[in-house]
Scaffold this active site. Sequence first.
Site, PDB file in Angstrom:
ATOM      1  N   ASP A  92      -4.024 -10.387  28.041  1.00 35.78           N
ATOM      2  CA  ASP A  92      -5.260 -10.929  29.050  1.00 35.78           C
ATOM      3  C   ASP A  92      -4.246 -12.845  29.612  1.00 35.78           C
ATOM      4  OD1 ASP A  92      -6.508  -8.853  30.002  1.00 35.78           O
ATOM      5  OD2 ASP A  92      -8.260  -9.929  29.761  1.00 35.78           O
ATOM      6  N   LYS A 122      -1.694  -8.204  31.181  1.00 39.17           N
ATOM      7  CA  LYS A 122      -2.892  -7.598  31.627  1.00 39.17           C
ATOM      8  C   LYS A 122      -3.167  -8.772  32.889  1.00 39.17           C
ATOM      9  CE  LYS A 122      -7.317  -6.155  31.113  1.00 39.17           C
ATOM     10  NZ  LYS A 122      -8.095  -6.952  31.638  1.00 39.17           N
ATOM     11  N   GLU A 124      -5.305  -9.101  36.609  1.00 41.87           N
ATOM     12  CA  GLU A 124      -5.900  -8.848  37.666  1.00 41.87           C
ATOM     13  C   GLU A 124      -6.024  -8.559  39.111  1.00 41.87           C
ATOM     14  OE1 GLU A 124     -10.414 -10.487  36.229  1.00 41.87           O
ATOM     15  OE2 GLU A 124     -10.839 -10.074  34.280  1.00 41.87           O
ATOM     16  N   GLU A 191     -11.942  -0.943  35.985  1.00 38.80           N
ATOM     17  CA  GLU A 191     -13.825  -1.482  35.338  1.00 38.80           C
ATOM     18  C   GLU A 191     -15.052  -1.073  36.561  1.00 38.80           C
ATOM     19  OE1 GLU A 191     -13.373  -5.094  33.131  1.00 38.80           O
ATOM     20  OE2 GLU A 191     -15.941  -5.177  33.249  1.00 38.80           O
TER      21      GLU A 191
END
Length: 273
Positions: A92, A122, A124, A191
Amino acid sequence: MSVHQKEDNRKVTTHRLFEMKQRGEKISMLTSYDYTMASMVDAAGMDVILVGDSASNVMAGNLTTLPITLDQMIYHGKSVVKAVKRALVVVDMPFGTYQAGEIEAVQNAIKIMKITHADALKLEGGVEILDAVRRILDAGIPIMGHLGLMPQSINKYGTYTVRAKQDAEAEKLISDAHALEDAGCFALVLEKIPASLATRVAQELKIPVIGIGAGGGVDGQVLVCNDMLGMTNGFSPRFLRRYADLNGVITDAVKNYIADVKSCDFPNEQEQY
Ligand code: KIV
């Protein structure tokens, strides 16, 4: 796990994940933050290991994922990569390392890849971070997207409840998912969104969609390792299935050790030199 999967010790690549989606084989993904846990998770046959910024919560005891730093994520990433032989390792990018501009984002992404030797990163967000996503992809670094509940935006939401229940947010999520795929992301995490929405996204996208609290209609599942092993207490969302009670096992073992030390049962004759 099928016999075929057990025998397949080839390194998992982004391309192999794509092939898994194409043949309808579900993708398993779990977080890990340290060498010992990652060795066990990898040896068990996990397809993808995520060095999640949930390390901020479960490793460092923070209330949110926001405080974890680039160097702390690099430390966790390096420890995990050393242990892993087969799984694809995704790290992340932590809060504040890719939102301020694409140049800073690509510099931070390169730093993570150079030092950890991870396979992918990753990030967001949707269209808001697309320039950074493109710049990092242009540098040859594979990216997994993350939409729906995005814990790095918790201060904007003010709550960890299910996202995209209303039409407007659901429509934005669908268009963000397409934008990330079109930009070149190799996979997408969804999510805590309604299962029907997640299923629709997984059906519309060619890249694998991995869900957490997004139902069974997606291409794979991810959980936080410490939660699914029952190490953490007081966190029981509906989507979490606990596969062990390690909190109980560890607490009992530690209590037994304390009792043995206090009673002089440990060490015995065989346990000394
Ligand atoms: O940081 C993390 O553990 C994650 C998963 C919840 C997907 O992003």
